[in-house]
Scaffold this motif. Sequence first.
Motif, short mmCIF file in Angstrom:
data_model
loop_
_atom_site.label_atom_id
_atom_site.label_comp_id
_atom_site.label_asym_id
_atom_site.label_seq_id
_atom_site.Cartn_x
_atom_site.Cartn_y
_atom_site.Cartn_z
N ALA A 64 -10.51 -39.24 -2.34
CA ALA A 64 -9.14 -39.54 -1.92
C ALA A 64 -8.98 -39.53 -0.41
O ALA A 64 -8.02 -40.08 0.12
N VAL A 65 -9.92 -38.89 0.30
CA VAL A 65 -9.87 -38.92 1.76
C VAL A 65 -10.09 -40.37 2.20
O VAL A 65 -11.08 -40.99 1.79
N PRO A 66 -9.17 -40.91 3.02
CA PRO A 66 -9.26 -42.34 3.35
C PRO A 66 -10.64 -42.73 3.89
O PRO A 66 -11.20 -42.06 4.74
N ARG A 67 -11.14 -43.81 3.36
CA ARG A 67 -12.47 -44.31 3.71
C ARG A 67 -12.56 -44.61 5.20
O ARG A 67 -13.59 -44.39 5.85
N ALA A 68 -11.43 -45.07 5.75
CA ALA A 68 -11.42 -45.46 7.16
C ALA A 68 -11.81 -44.29 8.06
O ALA A 68 -12.46 -44.48 9.09
N GLN A 69 -11.44 -43.05 7.64
CA GLN A 69 -11.76 -41.89 8.46
C GLN A 69 -13.26 -41.67 8.55
O GLN A 69 -13.78 -41.32 9.61
N MET A 70 -13.94 -41.86 7.44
CA MET A 70 -15.39 -41.69 7.43
C MET A 70 -16.05 -42.77 8.27
O MET A 70 -17.01 -42.53 9.01
N GLU A 71 -15.50 -43.98 8.18
CA GLU A 71 -16.07 -45.08 8.98
C GLU A 71 -15.89 -44.80 10.46
O GLU A 71 -16.81 -45.01 11.27
N THR A 72 -14.73 -44.26 10.79
CA THR A 72 -14.48 -43.92 12.19
C THR A 72 -15.47 -42.87 12.67
O THR A 72 -16.02 -42.98 13.77
N ALA A 73 -15.67 -41.85 11.82
CA ALA A 73 -16.61 -40.79 12.18
C ALA A 73 -18.00 -41.36 12.43
O ALA A 73 -18.69 -41.00 13.39
N GLU A 74 -18.41 -42.29 11.57
CA GLU A 74 -19.73 -42.90 11.75
C GLU A 74 -19.76 -43.74 13.02
O GLU A 74 -20.75 -43.76 13.74
N ALA A 75 -18.64 -44.39 13.33
CA ALA A 75 -18.57 -45.20 14.54
C ALA A 75 -18.73 -44.33 15.79
O ALA A 75 -19.24 -44.76 16.81
N TYR A 76 -18.29 -43.05 15.66
CA TYR A 76 -18.46 -42.13 16.79
C TYR A 76 -19.88 -41.60 16.87
O TYR A 76 -20.19 -40.79 17.72
N GLY A 77 -20.73 -42.01 15.95
CA GLY A 77 -22.12 -41.61 16.02
C GLY A 77 -22.46 -40.37 15.22
O GLY A 77 -23.54 -39.81 15.37
N MET A 78 -21.53 -39.88 14.38
CA MET A 78 -21.84 -38.71 13.55
C MET A 78 -22.80 -39.13 12.44
O MET A 78 -22.71 -40.24 11.92
N THR A 79 -23.68 -38.20 12.07
CA THR A 79 -24.53 -38.47 10.91
C THR A 79 -23.69 -38.30 9.66
O THR A 79 -22.56 -37.80 9.70
N ARG A 80 -24.28 -38.65 8.53
CA ARG A 80 -23.56 -38.52 7.25
C ARG A 80 -23.16 -37.08 7.00
O ARG A 80 -22.03 -36.78 6.60
N GLY A 81 -24.09 -36.16 7.28
CA GLY A 81 -23.82 -34.74 7.06
C GLY A 81 -22.71 -34.23 7.97
O GLY A 81 -21.83 -33.49 7.54
N GLN A 82 -22.77 -34.65 9.25
CA GLN A 82 -21.74 -34.21 10.19
C GLN A 82 -20.37 -34.72 9.78
O GLN A 82 -19.39 -33.97 9.79
N ALA A 83 -20.31 -35.99 9.40
CA ALA A 83 -19.03 -36.57 8.98
C ALA A 83 -18.50 -35.83 7.76
O ALA A 83 -17.31 -35.54 7.64
N MET A 84 -19.41 -35.48 6.87
CA MET A 84 -19.04 -34.74 5.66
C MET A 84 -18.42 -33.41 6.04
O MET A 84 -17.34 -33.04 5.55
#
Lengths: 288, 245
Positions: free
Chosen positions: A166-186
Amino acid sequence: MFAFCTDPDTLPQWQWFACYLTSGTHLAFYWSFVVVMILLALAAPAALVMGLGGALLMRARFAPLRWLGQGYTAIVRGVPDIVFFLFVPIAVGQGIEALLHQVRCPHWDMPIWQGNDFIVCPEARVPPRGSPSWVRDLYGFSLAVLAFAVVFGAFVGNTLHGAMRAVPRAQMETAEAYGMTRGQAMRRVLLPQMWIYALPGLSNIWMILIKATPLLFLLGIQDIVYWARELGGAKTSRYTYPHPDWRVWYFLAVLVFYLAVTWASQIFFERLTRRVGRGLATAESARA
Amino acid sequence: MKTPLTLAIGALAFAASGALADTVRMGSEGAYPPYNFINDDNELDGFERDLGDELCERAGLDCEWVINDWDTIIPNLVGGDYDTIMAGMAITEARAETISFTQEYLPPDPSAFMALEGMNYDTLMESGVIAAQSNTVQAGVLAEMDGVELLEFPTPDETISAVRNQEVDAVLADKAFLADYVAESGGELVFVGDDQYFSDGVGMGVRQSDDELRETFDAVITEMKEDGSLNELITEWFGEDMDTF
């Protein structure tokens, strides 16, 4: 308990009740309320851990892990609670004993299963033969906590899995765009935000958990329901405090207890929802 | 490959060391006054508590009581949770296939039907619904009877409530257990029909492998029968009407 309790037959009514309500069996009854609260205090965090594990497994990229998570929630959610509560303690208990049997009694030449009876060598009995009754009680109680954790972990897992999505997908994409790894974004984006979506589901599960605690009775633990039935039953004059069938009053007391606990929980969850929702654009936080 | 003889010796040696070093755990139900019940101090009380303690003292054993539900009392004895059963258990052939019994410490005691006042014995036998505790001799007898319908309950207490609530027409149980309820009901509850004898007496159950423990208890029961102390205990708990040895 009180000095005047030596001869209950002659007492005026209020003193008779004072003595009756502080008899040894009643103290055990009151203690069983504490046991239920301890069970809740242990089972809830354990279920949360199991659930978080299950939810993360369901999100795993590696397919077999995902199947494991999905299988766990599907099986437990699809089987009636009572069946699971009877199954887990017996299966785990016998599993431990069978394992110990292999280790400690390699020369035992009789089969473990003899007809209907499950018989391991005396050294493999858990708890060990001759251990005091509190050890047996503790062991039974631990198995009960485990059963509660397994069953409610599956519900929690499903709720958390849904909350993560339910957490908006866009937020995860943004986190990845900032260079976070999958684990960090999680850790930084997904987990902190999912709680607001999970809370309504979790509070529901907590309520169901509270209401499921009388299942302890099924596992042979002397819980509230056991004592209510035991104390409420008609007592002849063989007993110090003879009385007719009072079960309805005892069960009424149990009913009030459960109502009080769930009512208090509801208030707690309302406050928690407001607090967790701070800074998020949800209906709850808008109202607060 | 062990021969039966070495196995038997091994078992004996184990039983001997076990009996001397450990406490003997005595299993009971704790819900069947006056045989055994949990008193208001949350302790086991009743005829079998007194008798068991006396037997242990005479045999020089250190004993401890364990409460177990009736429906699992035999499996848990076999499984080793406790070493003996003293729970008003009648000696029957079916039970003797799973466990062994000492000699009886209560003579064959009568069972009886108890019902609300006004129940007629003949109607009861023709079309009655009768309660009994599950896994009891009485439940077995009722299941075999034509015309009556058996309703089983896990605890003795529930069978009494079922009669009071008119859920059943009568209950069949040991007369000594029902007697208190009849006496204190003020005429509301009555015995119906004659006393029934199904039992060969009540004995102490032990595991079939525990020959030494059985012989030890057999010896002290004989001793208590001979010096009359067992009869005194029976009269004390069951009243003058109860048969003695």
